[in-house]
Design an enzyme around this catalytic site. Structure first.
Site, PDB file in Angstrom:
ATOM      1  CE  LYS A 111      -3.674  -2.429   2.517  1.00  0.00           C
ATOM      2  NZ  LYS A 111      -4.514  -2.421   3.744  1.00  0.00           N
ATOM      3  CG  PHE A 132     -12.987   0.895   7.335  1.00  0.00           C
ATOM      4  CD1 PHE A 132     -12.465   0.345   6.163  1.00  0.00           C
ATOM      5  CD2 PHE A 132     -13.739   0.075   8.164  1.00  0.00           C
ATOM      6  CE1 PHE A 132     -12.686  -0.981   5.827  1.00  0.00           C
ATOM      7  CE2 PHE A 132     -13.977  -1.260   7.836  1.00  0.00           C
ATOM      8  CZ  PHE A 132     -13.440  -1.790   6.663  1.00  0.00           C
ATOM      9  NE  ARG A 178      -5.586 -12.776   5.248  1.00  0.00           N
ATOM     10  CZ  ARG A 178      -6.320 -11.675   5.334  1.00  0.00           C
ATOM     11  NH1 ARG A 178      -6.217 -10.718   4.419  1.00  0.00           N
ATOM     12  NH2 ARG A 178      -7.145 -11.493   6.349  1.00  0.00           N
ATOM     13  CB  THR A 234      -7.150  -6.548  10.016  1.00  0.00           C
ATOM     14  OG1 THR A 234      -7.621  -7.659   9.244  1.00  0.00           O
ATOM     15  CG2 THR A 234      -7.593  -5.261   9.352  1.00  0.00           C
ATOM     16  NE  ARG A 239      -1.864  -5.889   7.174  1.00  0.00           N
ATOM     17  CZ  ARG A 239      -3.034  -6.394   6.775  1.00  0.00           C
ATOM     18  NH1 ARG A 239      -3.657  -7.287   7.532  1.00  0.00           N
ATOM     19  NH2 ARG A 239      -3.575  -5.999   5.633  1.00  0.00           N
ATOM     20  CG  HIS A 264      -4.865  -6.537  -0.107  1.00  0.00           C
ATOM     21  ND1 HIS A 264      -6.051  -6.641   0.609  1.00  0.00           N
ATOM     22  CD2 HIS A 264      -4.977  -7.406  -1.149  1.00  0.00           C
ATOM     23  CE1 HIS A 264      -6.832  -7.534   0.007  1.00  0.00           C
ATOM     24  NE2 HIS A 264      -6.209  -8.015  -1.058  1.00  0.00           N
ATOM     25  CD  GLU A 291      -8.451  -9.485  -3.233  1.00  0.00           C
ATOM     26  OE1 GLU A 291      -7.261  -9.828  -3.046  1.00  0.00           O
ATOM     27  OE2 GLU A 291      -9.262  -9.311  -2.304  1.00  0.00           O
TER      28      GLU A 291
HETATM   29  N1  UDP Z   1      -9.422  -0.959   7.511  1.00  0.00           N
HETATM   30  C1  UDP Z   1      -9.422   0.255   8.153  1.00  0.00           C
HETATM   31  N2  UDP Z   1     -10.126   0.360   9.325  1.00  0.00           N
HETATM   32  C2  UDP Z   1     -10.813  -0.669   9.861  1.00  0.00           C
HETATM   33  C3  UDP Z   1     -10.811  -1.903   9.179  1.00  0.00           C
HETATM   34  C4  UDP Z   1     -10.096  -2.021   8.000  1.00  0.00           C
HETATM   35  O1  UDP Z   1      -8.810   1.219   7.706  1.00  0.00           O
HETATM   36  O2  UDP Z   1     -11.415  -0.519  10.934  1.00  0.00           O
HETATM   37  C5  UDP Z   1      -8.674  -1.071   6.249  1.00  0.00           C
HETATM   38  C6  UDP Z   1      -7.289  -1.709   6.440  1.00  0.00           C
HETATM   39  O3  UDP Z   1      -6.392  -1.069   5.539  1.00  0.00           O
HETATM   40  C7  UDP Z   1      -7.539  -3.144   6.026  1.00  0.00           C
HETATM   41  C8  UDP Z   1      -8.557  -2.942   4.891  1.00  0.00           C
HETATM   42  O4  UDP Z   1      -9.384  -1.893   5.346  1.00  0.00           O
HETATM   43  O5  UDP Z   1      -6.352  -3.762   5.598  1.00  0.00           O
HETATM   44  C9  UDP Z   1      -9.394  -4.137   4.549  1.00  0.00           C
HETATM   45  O6  UDP Z   1      -9.970  -4.654   5.702  1.00  0.00           O
HETATM   46  P1  UDP Z   1     -10.023  -6.223   5.959  1.00  0.00           P
HETATM   47  O7  UDP Z   1     -10.903  -6.454   7.138  1.00  0.00           O
HETATM   48  O8  UDP Z   1     -10.392  -6.904   4.683  1.00  0.00           O
HETATM   49  O9  UDP Z   1      -8.543  -6.545   6.418  1.00  0.00           O
HETATM   50  P2  UDP Z   1      -7.316  -7.307   5.741  1.00  0.00           P
HETATM   51  O10 UDP Z   1      -7.886  -8.442   4.912  1.00  0.00           O
HETATM   52  O11 UDP Z   1      -6.566  -6.297   4.904  1.00  0.00           O
HETATM   53  O12 UDP Z   1      -6.483  -7.782   6.901  1.00  0.00           O
END
Ligand code: UDP
Length: 150
Positions: free
Chosen positions: A9, A57, A85, A91, A102, A115, A126
């Site tokens: 990102k 968000f 993952r 996340t 992360r 991501h 995707e």
């Molecule tokens: N995100 C955010 N705030 C939140 C939850 C998610 O900014 O409260 C953003 C964050 O960048 C995250 C993306 O949205 O990576 C997608 O969310 P997802 O739950 O799919 O998480 P990921 O699969 O990326 O771990």
């Protein structure tokens, strides 16, 4: 062979983590089969994150992901979707294991660097959004026999 979509990102790019992240996937044994460096259009980002439409968000996430260049990639290899993952972490970076990307480099959920697709369905979806078939290169590597038993 399984494939997943990975994107570094805008925060990962700005923080000079491109090389570090690519090195982790390479050293694991996975194969980079597609890559592009782009500032995504909002429409593309909206398609990518359509499952989050309507969430608090969502608009901020689109603003952020379109704010600068990202590195979009397809990585290939046995178990790559689930393993990527694990390599990425949770996340929320503060809930991510140290040793994950992360966990090692992030603090805030809205600045979580990378991501990775979360399932076979989302990986296929995707990859189809970000790449055409002609942009994906499945090639023989002389290292394959050193990474895989067969
Ligand atoms: N995100 C955010 N705030 C939140 C939850 C998610 O900014 O409260 C953003 C964050 O960048 C995250 C993306 O949205 O990576 C997608 O969310 P997802 O739950 O799919 O998480 P990921 O699969 O990326 O771990």
């Amino acid at each position: 062979m399984e494939r997943t979509f990975i994107a570094i990102k805008p925060d990962g790019v700005q923080r000079k983590l491109i090389g570090e992240i690519i090195a982790r996937f390479e050293k694991k044994g996975y194969k980079l089969v597609a890559m592009k460096y782009i500032v995504p259009k909002r429409e593309l980002a909206a398609k990518h994150y359509e499952e989050h439409k309507g969430k608090g968000f969502y608009e901020g996430l689109l603003d952020f992901i379109t704010s600068g260049p990202i590195v979009a990639m397809v990585w290939q290899g046995k178990g790559v979707i689930a393993t990527a993952r694990k390599m990425i972490g949770q996340t929320k970076p503060l809930e991510s294991e140290c040793g994950s990307i992360r966990g090692d480099f992030g603090i805030e959920v809205g600045r979580n660097i990378i991501h990775g697709s979360d399932s076979l369905d989302s990986a296929e979806r995707e990859i189809g959004i970000w790449f055409s078939e002609e942009e994906i290169f499945d090639y023989e590597s002389s290292l394959d026999n050193w990474v895989y038993e067969k």
